[in-house]
Design an enzyme around this catalytic site. Structure first.
Site, PDB file in Angstrom:
ATOM      1  N   THR A  17       0.813  -1.220   0.000  1.00  0.00           N
ATOM      2  CA  THR A  17       0.000   0.000   0.000  1.00  0.00           C
ATOM      3  C   THR A  17       0.851   1.276   0.000  1.00  0.00           C
ATOM      4  OG1 THR A  17      -0.194  -0.166   2.394  1.00  0.00           O
ATOM      5  CG2 THR A  17      -2.010  -1.060   1.102  1.00  0.00           C
ATOM      6  N   GLY A  18       2.178   1.121   0.084  1.00  0.00           N
ATOM      7  CA  GLY A  18       3.046   2.300  -0.026  1.00  0.00           C
ATOM      8  C   GLY A  18       3.137   2.732  -1.480  1.00  0.00           C
ATOM      9  N   SER A  19       3.666   3.917  -1.743  1.00  0.00           N
ATOM     10  CA  SER A  19       3.641   4.388  -3.125  1.00  0.00           C
ATOM     11  C   SER A  19       4.542   3.548  -4.036  1.00  0.00           C
ATOM     12  CB  SER A  19       4.006   5.870  -3.199  1.00  0.00           C
ATOM     13  OG  SER A  19       5.342   6.064  -2.809  1.00  0.00           O
ATOM     14  N   LYS A  43      -4.198  -3.564   7.300  1.00  0.00           N
ATOM     15  CA  LYS A  43      -5.064  -3.399   6.118  1.00  0.00           C
ATOM     16  C   LYS A  43      -5.560  -4.739   5.593  1.00  0.00           C
ATOM     17  CE  LYS A  43      -3.641   1.153   4.986  1.00  0.00           C
ATOM     18  NZ  LYS A  43      -2.755   1.967   4.189  1.00  0.00           N
ATOM     19  N   ILE A  97      13.944  -4.905  -1.851  1.00  0.00           N
ATOM     20  CA  ILE A  97      14.287  -3.796  -2.744  1.00  0.00           C
ATOM     21  C   ILE A  97      14.757  -2.575  -1.939  1.00  0.00           C
ATOM     22  CG2 ILE A  97      13.428  -2.352  -4.642  1.00  0.00           C
ATOM     23  CD1 ILE A  97      13.286  -5.420  -5.171  1.00  0.00           C
ATOM     24  N   GLU A  99      16.226   0.420   0.013  1.00  0.00           N
ATOM     25  CA  GLU A  99      17.579   0.950   0.159  1.00  0.00           C
ATOM     26  C   GLU A  99      17.699   1.645   1.508  1.00  0.00           C
ATOM     27  OE1 GLU A  99      18.794   3.705  -2.875  1.00  0.00           O
ATOM     28  OE2 GLU A  99      20.745   4.044  -1.927  1.00  0.00           O
ATOM     29  N   GLU A 241      31.746  -4.084  -8.535  1.00  0.00           N
ATOM     30  CA  GLU A 241      32.191  -2.704  -8.340  1.00  0.00           C
ATOM     31  C   GLU A 241      33.173  -2.683  -7.182  1.00  0.00           C
ATOM     32  OE1 GLU A 241      28.308  -0.988  -7.776  1.00  0.00           O
ATOM     33  OE2 GLU A 241      28.423  -1.114  -5.606  1.00  0.00           O
ATOM     34  N   HIS A 279      26.541   3.564  -3.357  1.00  0.00           N
ATOM     35  CA  HIS A 279      26.189   2.330  -2.664  1.00  0.00           C
ATOM     36  C   HIS A 279      26.931   2.267  -1.325  1.00  0.00           C
ATOM     37  CE1 HIS A 279      25.064   0.083  -6.624  1.00  0.00           C
ATOM     38  NE2 HIS A 279      24.011   0.657  -6.073  1.00  0.00           N
TER      39      HIS A 279
END
Lengths: 322, 402
Positions: A17-19, A43, A97, A99, A241, A279
């Site tokens: 329900t978050g954007s 919810k 996902i 961050e 990296e 990062h």
């Protein structure tokens, strides 16, 4: 075949329900992912804009939908807890996902995850991807426009996370008839690699963004092993990296265990020491984690080296002698 | 996030780790009273050895003359006058040096032996690890090179913390004797607890010392002389006390401004500004600029969720750097939409103006809409060129800068 996820993977979204959660649930649905529901405490019992059922807990969501994968978009302070909730509820593939998760939270989460996975075979293990990652995609052949539920991009693929799905190619659409497995610490460099390989007529079997944090779930070696054992992955492209020594360890492992063509790119040759390059994990400290050391290790292990980020697709093609 | 030595000493003291008496001062006048207080608290009467140290994050203080041993209130004041009225120049500072605003005035201690003690998070084992060495007072990287056998690494269980038996074992292995063992073990346990509780990325005591035998302390005392802390930026939201120690004067003004807009900006030495989405692609863009014969002026990752306003601010920051002679925009839209970037370019052209060459490479989400926006605005951005791919973009910007 593919690794980690495929067309039958049933996915929920924690933080639906978050954007961001709502936006990318829609994106995954449009790609053709079997999204089956979401979780937001408080919810439960309602539905999201796509008509997916929302549950209060992951356990309820798994019982109610048979979900075996999740993508986590909850804010950083609660992300560690969300990962553990998915693990305890028996979810097999957890893509975080989010961050900005505190490192000490991930140290604890990894300890619990490692204990859970100890002694288990690859098929029984729970795989955590991320955090701070773009997710995982196993491309399917294009069957629609990807514009909405009535016209999904593919009916035989699975995208979990935030990657742009349409740049990927399924092997049936790639004129070279070969598929590359891609594993990367960077999101946008993964897109770059996907785009380049697709443009060269190569397909992707699965792309895994393992994330840019210093303490995370699956690493390069886990993915190399999965790709090596996947008959439909014909070559492996690894994108690393600066920071840490995972690329060096992966190079040594690959030398012993990987028989498929390998190519690699390391970002950060021009990064100044002691600075964190975006990062959390991308930092050269105490002389460790330099691009030079990683490139030398990959070269010694027989990886074809992409000299620039524009050379990644060509490098894997060279490795495959195409 | 880094903090000053005087703040690190406070964290140690709060955790029950003994440090020599001392205080932070910000004026020349405060130096003499601080000297007197330090010697009095150290039980030295009214005269003794005291150290005055400039409080800046950059290293190389000693060689630059910004760490001074003083033996009287007058000498303390002279040292303070020098440090507060001169800029400190060392290999770790910008060429013009740093202004020093704060000093630490601390009691000097006699040292019988120096040790090294630190906690950090080991990325390979994914655990916090205690690092100790009986060769203290020097850079641990030097010890690691010359005498790796002298370094002890002890993993800490994430759920149990450092156990007493581990701390005792390390104390004996380091060669602590008699009553020193319990003191050293207590310091290790306390440091490991501070590390986890305060979301540190590094907690280092160097040197940890033992004082010579005295009547009051026949086995000597174990003390922390200098300490360095780094904190996990991701965890600052739950560490308000640590956040309060942030010193903005230690940071690059442009980097701070960028951070306010959620942008990741690092200023570099070159002349080609770059604006990229994603940290990996931003690093790789710097690399390909160098490969094409140019020098990147900055690292700038606008991230995935940046607004048009934030990206416009990113351009403003890049263009405010007078050494920037050209700008490369490299976007592979995933979460970030190409049309948002294109609109920000149009805004920046209106609000700031691109007097230098601008090369734009757009790919990914909403790329058609983004390209159309730029095409429509082309007459208003005469220095703009489009690039077909990353390699083309790097070549074009390097050629334009010359």
């Amino acid at each position: 075949m593919s690794i980690l996820v495929n067309a039958s993977t049933k996915v929920i979204c924690q933080g639906i329900t978050g954007s961001f959660g709502a936006q990318h649930t829609r994106g995954c649905l449009h790609y053709g992912t079997k999204m089956v529901g979401g979780v937001t405490p408080g919810k439960g019992g309602t539905k999201d804009e796509n008509g997916l059922p929302i549950f209060d807990t992951v356990r309820q969501a798994v019982e109610g939908t048979g979900a075996n994968a999740t993508m986590i978009f909850v804010p950083p302070p609660f992300a560690g807890d969300a990962i553990l909730e998915a693990l305890f509820a028996g979810v097999k593939v957890i893509c975080a996902i989010t961050e900005g998760v505190p490192v000490q939270d991930m140290v604890k989460v990894r300890a619990v995850l490692d204990e859970h996975n100890a002694g288990k075979s690859a098929a029984e293990k729970t795989y955590l991807v991320g955090p701070n990652c773009p997710g995982v995609i196993t491309p399917g052949p294009k069957t629609g426009e990807g514009a909405g539920p009535a016209s999904v991009y593919t009916n035989a693929g699975c995208k979990i996370g935030i990657m742009p799905g349409y740049i990927n190619r399924h092997i049936s659409e790639a004129f070279k008839k070969k598929a590359v497995g891609i594993v990367s610490r960077s999101g946008t460099l993964t897109y770059e690699a996907v785009w380049q390989t697709s443009s060269l007529g190569l397909a992707q079997s699965t792309c895994v963004g393992i994330g840019g944090d210093p303490v995370r779930g699956v690493g390069f070696i886990d993915c190399l092993e999965l790709f090596q054992n996947d008959p439909d992955t014909h070559a492996i492209l690894m994108i690393g990296e600066i920071g840490g020594s995972d690329e060096e360890a992966a190079a040594a492992w690959a030398k012993k265990h990987v028989t498929k063509p390998l190519a690699g790119f390391i970002a950060g040759r021009t990064a100044p020491p002691g600075r964190r390059m975006g990062h959390a994990g991308a930092i050269i400290s105490g002389g460790e984690g330099t691009a030079e050391s990683k490139i030398a290790a990959l070269q010694a292990a027989g990886f074809e080296i992409a000299q620039t980020p524009a050379d990644m697709g060509a490098a894997i093609a060279r490795a495959m002698r195409l | 996030m880094k903090i000053h030595e005087y703040q690190a000493r406070q964290i140690l003291a709060d955790a029950g780790i003994p440090v020599p008496a001392g205080q932070m001062i910000e004026s020349i006048e405060a130096a003499a009273p601080a000297y007197k207080r330090a010697v009095a608290e150290a039980g030295l009467g009214d005269k003794g050895l005291v150290v005055v140290k400039a409080q800046v994050h950059a290293g190389g203080r000693g060689k630059a003359g910004f760490v001074k041993l003083v033996r009287s209130a007058q000498e303390a004041e002279d040292a303070a006058r020098f440090m507060l009225t001169h800029r400190m120049v060392s290999p770790q500072t910008p060429p013009e040096g740093l202004e020093v605003k704060k000093l630490l005035v601390a009691a000097g201690v006699d040292i019988a032996k120096e040790y090294y003690l630190a906690i950090t998070t080991d990325r390979t084992t994914r655990r916090n690890v205690l690092i100790a060495s009986s060769e203290g007072g020097v850079e641990i990287e030097e010890v690691a090179k010359k005498n790796p056998g002298a370094i002890i690494k002890e993993p800490i269980h994430p759920l149990l913390g450092l156990q007493a038996c581990q701390a005792r074992d390390i104390a004996y292995r380091l060669g602590f004797k008699g009553k020193q063992v319990a003191q050293a073990a207590k310091i290790m346990t306390a440091l490991a607890k501070v590390y986890a509780d305060r979301d540190c990325a590094l907690a280092e005591i160097n040197p940890l010392i033992v004082t010579p035998s005295s009547a009051a302390h026949p086995d000597g005392q174990v003390l922390a002389i200098d300490a360095k802390f780094n904190f996990d930026d991701n965890a600052l939201f739950r560490q308000p006390a640590i956040q309060g120690m942030f010193d903005p004067t230690e940071e690059n003004a442009n980097e701070l401004k960028a951070a306010k807009f959620g942008l990741n900006y690092i200023q570099l030495e070159g002349n080609i500004g770059c604006l990229v989405n994603g940290a990996g692609l931003a690093m790789a863009t710097m690399d390909i600029i160098k490969h094409a014969g140019g020098q990147p002026a900055n690292f700038l990752d606008v991230g995935g969720g940046a607004t048009e306003e934030a990206v416009t601010e990113g351009f403003r920051i890049i263009l405010s750097d007078s050494s920037v002679k050209g700008v490369l925009v490299n976007i592979f839209g995933g979460i970030m939409r190409c049309d948002v970037i294109a609109q920000a370019i149009v805004n920046a052209a209106q609000q700031v103006g691109f007097k230098v060459p601008l090369v734009v490479r757009l790919e990914g989400t909403n790329v058609q809409a983004g390209r159309k926006l730029l095409e429509d605005a082309r007459s208003r951005i005469p220095t703009m060129q489009a690039a077909s791919d990353l390699s083309d973009a790097a070549k074009k910007v390097c050629a334009a800068v010359g």
